[in-house]
Design an enzyme around this catalytic site. Structure first.
Site, PDB file in Angstrom:
ATOM      1  N   GLY A   1       0.557  -1.194   0.016  1.00  0.00           N
ATOM      2  CA  GLY A   1       0.032   0.004   0.046  1.00  0.00           C
ATOM      3  C   GLY A   1       0.790   1.111  -0.149  1.00  0.00           C
ATOM      4  O   GLY A   1       2.058   1.239  -0.287  1.00  0.00           O
TER       5      GLY A   1
ATOM      6  N   GLY B   1       5.486   3.925  -8.783  1.00  0.00           N
ATOM      7  CA  GLY B   1       6.107   2.459  -9.045  1.00  0.00           C
ATOM      8  C   GLY B   1       5.001   1.481  -8.864  1.00  0.00           C
ATOM      9  O   GLY B   1       5.180   0.700  -9.924  1.00  0.00           O
ATOM     10  N   HIS B   2       4.521   1.451  -7.998  1.00  0.00           N
ATOM     11  CA  HIS B   2       3.432   0.311  -7.915  1.00  0.00           C
ATOM     12  C   HIS B   2       2.380   0.494  -9.049  1.00  0.00           C
ATOM     13  O   HIS B   2       1.927  -0.527  -9.780  1.00  0.00           O
ATOM     14  CB  HIS B   2       2.602   0.478  -6.569  1.00  0.00           C
ATOM     15  CG  HIS B   2       3.079   0.492  -5.298  1.00  0.00           C
ATOM     16  ND1 HIS B   2       3.419   1.743  -4.486  1.00  0.00           N
ATOM     17  CD2 HIS B   2       3.593  -0.408  -4.539  1.00  0.00           C
ATOM     18  CE1 HIS B   2       3.832   1.385  -3.349  1.00  0.00           C
ATOM     19  NE2 HIS B   2       4.302   0.055  -3.299  1.00  0.00           N
TER      20      HIS B   2
ATOM     21  N   ASP C   1      13.108  -3.927  -5.802  1.00  0.00           N
ATOM     22  CA  ASP C   1      13.415  -5.066  -4.832  1.00  0.00           C
ATOM     23  C   ASP C   1      13.875  -6.108  -5.436  1.00  0.00           C
ATOM     24  O   ASP C   1      13.361  -7.342  -5.620  1.00  0.00           O
ATOM     25  CB  ASP C   1      12.203  -5.426  -3.988  1.00  0.00           C
ATOM     26  CG  ASP C   1      11.597  -4.084  -3.211  1.00  0.00           C
ATOM     27  OD1 ASP C   1      12.312  -3.768  -2.311  1.00  0.00           O
ATOM     28  OD2 ASP C   1      10.598  -3.699  -3.621  1.00  0.00           O
TER      29      ASP C   1
ATOM     30  N   GLN D   1      14.166  -9.775  -3.770  1.00  0.00           N
ATOM     31  CA  GLN D   1      12.676 -10.305  -3.825  1.00  0.00           C
ATOM     32  C   GLN D   1      12.574 -10.918  -5.164  1.00  0.00           C
ATOM     33  O   GLN D   1      11.823 -12.124  -5.027  1.00  0.00           O
ATOM     34  CB  GLN D   1      11.818  -9.096  -3.470  1.00  0.00           C
ATOM     35  CG  GLN D   1      10.356  -9.662  -3.419  1.00  0.00           C
ATOM     36  CD  GLN D   1       9.659  -8.716  -2.778  1.00  0.00           C
ATOM     37  OE1 GLN D   1       9.230  -8.381  -1.394  1.00  0.00           O
ATOM     38  NE2 GLN D   1       8.708  -7.604  -3.594  1.00  0.00           N
TER      39      GLN D   1
HETATM   40  P1  AMP Z   1       5.900  -2.554  -1.469  1.00  0.00           P
HETATM   41  O1  AMP Z   1       4.507  -1.778  -1.298  1.00  0.00           O
HETATM   42  O2  AMP Z   1       7.040  -1.641  -1.253  1.00  0.00           O
HETATM   43  O3  AMP Z   1       6.105  -3.894  -0.992  1.00  0.00           O
HETATM   44  O4  AMP Z   1       6.273  -2.836  -3.110  1.00  0.00           O
HETATM   45  C1  AMP Z   1       5.210  -3.453  -3.898  1.00  0.00           C
HETATM   46  C2  AMP Z   1       5.755  -3.709  -5.363  1.00  0.00           C
HETATM   47  O5  AMP Z   1       5.983  -2.753  -5.823  1.00  0.00           O
HETATM   48  C3  AMP Z   1       7.077  -4.679  -5.167  1.00  0.00           C
HETATM   49  O6  AMP Z   1       7.010  -5.615  -6.232  1.00  0.00           O
HETATM   50  C4  AMP Z   1       7.958  -3.302  -5.517  1.00  0.00           C
HETATM   51  O7  AMP Z   1       9.310  -3.973  -5.874  1.00  0.00           O
HETATM   52  C5  AMP Z   1       7.189  -2.633  -6.285  1.00  0.00           C
HETATM   53  N1  AMP Z   1       7.996  -1.282  -6.274  1.00  0.00           N
HETATM   54  C6  AMP Z   1       8.030  -0.561  -5.158  1.00  0.00           C
HETATM   55  N2  AMP Z   1       8.766   0.649  -5.435  1.00  0.00           N
HETATM   56  C7  AMP Z   1       8.991   0.642  -6.940  1.00  0.00           C
HETATM   57  C8  AMP Z   1       9.648   1.387  -7.931  1.00  0.00           C
HETATM   58  N3  AMP Z   1       9.854   2.725  -7.633  1.00  0.00           N
HETATM   59  N4  AMP Z   1       9.742   1.106  -9.100  1.00  0.00           N
HETATM   60  C9  AMP Z   1       9.140  -0.254  -9.570  1.00  0.00           C
HETATM   61  N5  AMP Z   1       8.411  -1.077  -8.645  1.00  0.00           N
HETATM   62  C10 AMP Z   1       8.302  -0.619  -7.531  1.00  0.00           C
END
Ligand code: AMP
Length: 284
Positions: free
Chosen positions: A30, A35-36, A149, A152
């Site tokens: 969330g 990016g998300h 990530d 991951q």
């Molecule tokens: P998180 O909410 O941080 O767990 O991220 C959820 C998904 O969004 C994960 O697969 C992250 O790698 C991806 N994500 C987060 N930030 C970015 C970004 N700047 N660019 C691309 N994917 C992202």
């Protein structure tokens, strides 16, 4: 767009999507940003239906980490997801994912022991567990993860290979602010003075990328280039600098041009610990 909370609701809503064909899944914690949303848009393009999960997963936070303080704004997130054409959102409570008596975890191997895994013991066990639960409940054809990530992605690819899960893992490029800072929910912790200092992460990686383009194949020389750029920013406290095999994440001596490498780093800038990386792509 349907929003459901319990496992049973998710299962029923997923069954309702059944006739829709291929399902794409985007797991998130969330506090969504571009990016998300880049993952969500790609999932919507490549599948007949899109499912997004929003869950700040306690199992992937260490005792000294920012679980309680992690930023949350569910209403705002749901507005963004509805506008992006998402079909189904799972926003469970902790007890929906980990009911009383929950006692089974998925333990990834060596690829989870280095880098983030070495600094955050149990982190990837928490990640592999929640992703396994999600894959079973949602049964996606494809699942979308950010290269932000990178470890991951490597851990989940290994999980899917080892357990023979019928899910295609799609890694999406890092989305950055116009000045180069990789977007992250944790960027909200940066103060006005730390925000410009945080640019040192992407600057250091770009310097290594340039050296790689210019023919540098010695991994330690590439790490040194990164460390030198980071050292010029007094607000940056380096946790690690890595130039590793892109699949196993083992540190390299010499980078094989046919394979390339993953350059990655973790740096504390003020309060937040930020991560970033750059793929040193194979060269002919
Ligand atoms: P998180 O909410 O941080 O767990 O991220 C959820 C998904 O969004 C994960 O697969 C992250 O790698 C991806 N994500 C987060 N930030 C970015 C970004 N700047 N660019 C691309 N994917 C992202």
């Amino acid at each position: 767009m349907r929003v459901v909370t319990t496992r049973e609701e998710l299962r029923a809503a997923r069954a309702g999507l059944g006739g829709a064909g291929e399902v794409g899944l985007v797991p998130t914690m969330g506090f969504l940003h571009e990016g998300h949303l880049s993952l969500v848009r790609r999932a919507a393009e490549e599948n007949d239906a899109t499912v997004v999960s929003i869950f700040v997963n306690p199992a992937q936070f260490g005792p000294a980490e920012d679980l309680a303080a992690y930023p949350r704004d569910l209403d705002h997130d749901l507005g963004l997801l509805a506008a992006a054409g998402v079909d189904l959102v799972w926003a469970p409570r902790v007890e929906d994912v980990y009911p009383a008596g929950f006692d089974t975890y998925v333990a990834p191997g060596g690829v989870a022991d280095v880098l983030e895994g070495a600094r955050r013991p149990g982190h990837f066990r928490g990640v592999a567990t929640i992703i396994s639960i999600l894959f079973h409940l949602v049964a996606p054809r494809r699942a979308y993860f950010g290269q932000k990530d990178a470890q991951q992605v490597a851990v989940i690819r290994q999980l899917v290979r080892d357990l023979g899960l019928p899910v295609e893992i799609v890694a999406c490029p890092i989305v950055r602010e116009p000045d180069g800072l990789a977007m992250s929910s944790r960027n909200t912790y940066l103060t006005a003075t730390d925000r410009p200092a945080a640019l040192v992460l992407s600057r250091a990686l770009r310097a290594a990328g340039q050296a790689w383009e210019n023919g540098e194949r010695d991994a330690e020389a590439l790490r040194t280039i990164i460390r030198e750029v980071l050292a010029a920013e007094p607000r940056a406290k380096v946790d690690y600098v890595s130039v590793a095999d892109p699949r196993t994440l083992a540190e390299l001596g010499t980078v094989d041009p046919a394979v390339g490498a993953l350059a990655s780093l973790a740096v504390r800038v003020g309060a937040p610990r930020l991560i970033d990386n750059l793929v040193l792509a194979p060269r002919a």
